[in-house]
Structure formats: C-alpha cells, structure tokens
Design a protein around this motif. Structure first.
Motif, PDB file in Angstrom:
ATOM      1  N   THR A  24       0.727  -1.301   0.101  1.00 58.34           N
ATOM      2  CA  THR A  24      -0.149   0.065  -0.009  1.00 58.34           C
ATOM      3  C   THR A  24       0.699   1.178  -0.008  1.00 58.34           C
ATOM      4  O   THR A  24       0.423   2.322  -0.670  1.00 58.34           O
ATOM      5  N   ILE A  25       1.979   1.314   0.733  1.00 55.61           N
ATOM      6  CA  ILE A  25       2.979   2.291   0.672  1.00 55.61           C
ATOM      7  C   ILE A  25       3.458   2.584  -0.535  1.00 55.61           C
ATOM      8  O   ILE A  25       3.556   3.704  -1.183  1.00 55.61           O
ATOM      9  N   ALA A  26       3.743   1.637  -1.308  1.00 54.88           N
ATOM     10  CA  ALA A  26       4.456   1.638  -2.583  1.00 54.88           C
ATOM     11  C   ALA A  26       3.456   2.089  -3.379  1.00 54.88           C
ATOM     12  O   ALA A  26       3.768   3.080  -4.523  1.00 54.88           O
ATOM     13  N   GLN A  27       2.310   1.483  -3.431  1.00 53.21           N
ATOM     14  CA  GLN A  27       1.212   2.268  -4.280  1.00 53.21           C
ATOM     15  C   GLN A  27       1.134   3.659  -4.195  1.00 53.21           C
ATOM     16  O   GLN A  27       0.607   4.485  -4.972  1.00 53.21           O
ATOM     17  N   ALA A  42      -2.876   0.270   5.505  1.00 51.75           N
ATOM     18  CA  ALA A  42      -3.266  -1.047   5.518  1.00 51.75           C
ATOM     19  C   ALA A  42      -3.940  -1.139   7.085  1.00 51.75           C
ATOM     20  O   ALA A  42      -3.210  -0.486   7.826  1.00 51.75           O
ATOM     21  N   ASN A  43      -4.761  -1.870   7.236  1.00 52.71           N
ATOM     22  CA  ASN A  43      -5.502  -1.576   8.755  1.00 52.71           C
ATOM     23  C   ASN A  43      -5.123  -3.092   9.396  1.00 52.71           C
ATOM     24  O   ASN A  43      -5.812  -4.126   9.446  1.00 52.71           O
ATOM     25  N   PHE A  44      -4.049  -2.857  10.396  1.00 55.23           N
ATOM     26  CA  PHE A  44      -3.668  -4.077  11.072  1.00 55.23           C
ATOM     27  C   PHE A  44      -4.568  -4.847  12.136  1.00 55.23           C
ATOM     28  O   PHE A  44      -4.762  -6.028  12.142  1.00 55.23           O
ATOM     29  N   GLU A  45      -5.444  -3.883  12.748  1.00 55.61           N
ATOM     30  CA  GLU A  45      -6.479  -4.479  13.613  1.00 55.61           C
ATOM     31  C   GLU A  45      -7.456  -5.238  12.873  1.00 55.61           C
ATOM     32  O   GLU A  45      -8.069  -6.500  13.242  1.00 55.61           O
TER      33      GLU A  45
END
Length: 130
Positions: A24-27, A42-45
């Motif tokens: 997601t960071i790369a996008q 990105a949602n870790f929870e």
C-alpha cells in the motif's frame, strides 16, 4: 503437538501484514502525482482479528497425516477519501509515506531476525546441540 505453533505462526502473520503495508505504501508513492488519487493504509487491527477468527482445515485421508490450518488472506486497506494535499485533489503526503516505509522496513527486519533465531534454535535441537 505442532513444531511450528505459536510464535512462528504469529511471526508469519506479522510478515503478511508487513507485506500488505509495504504494497500500500508503494502504491501511494507511485501515485504521488496522480490527480484525485487518495492515499491508502493497511488496517492491522482488521487483518489481525480476521486471521484470529477464520481458519480452514484440510481433509485428511488418514489420522497419521498432519493436520494443518490455512488462514484466508484478504486485503483490509483503508482509503482516505476526504484527504487532499495538493490542488489537483491528490491525497498523498510524500514525507509521511517515506517515514511509513522506513518504519515498516524496520518492523519487517525485526520479524525476519526473530524467525531466523527460532529456526536456528530448531536446527540446533535437530543436530543434537552440535
């Protein structure tokens, strides 16, 4: 009894999360100049709670076969729709994305070091302490 239970499977989930976060960071970085592109995260929870509750067991033809469980993967990526940093409607803050990328890389390297240590311990046990 599972050889790879507990710690290694938890580390594997952490590595999966880190891979989704990196993507997601790369996008976001790739679309920094795209008009009206909104940053994603990105949602870790959500990933953790989904992985904790959902399992798929394999069919075993004999009781001596190993029982394994697969965790279904899905992307829990959030899009920030109302965020704008530029006049063209783009919602990507390049400084924040680079900081997130560095943080995620440190997290990933720490997990890899821990997995390597666990596997080295297993190798030492298998070799009989030699």
């Amino acid at each position: 009894m599972s050889i790879f239970g507990g710690t290694i499977s938890s580390l594997e989930k952490g590595l999966d999360y880190s891979a989704v976060k990196h993507k997601t960071i790369a996008q976001n970085i790739a679309n920094v100049d795209t008009p009206n592109y909104k940053a994603r995260s990105a949602n870790f929870e959500a990933i953790f709670s989904e992985a904790k509750h959902a399992t798929v067991s394999a069919y075993r033809t004999q009781e001596k076969h190993y029982d394994f469980k697969m965790q279904p993967t899905s992307s829990n990526v959030t899009r920030f729709a109302n965020l704008r940093y530029r006049h063209n409607g783009n919602g990507v803050d390049m400084d924040k994305e680079q900081a997130n990328l560095a943080t995620n890389q440190i997290y990933y390297n720490a997990l890899i070091d821990r997995v390597s240590g666990k596997l080295n311990s297993l190798q030492t046990v298998i070799k009989g302490g030699r």
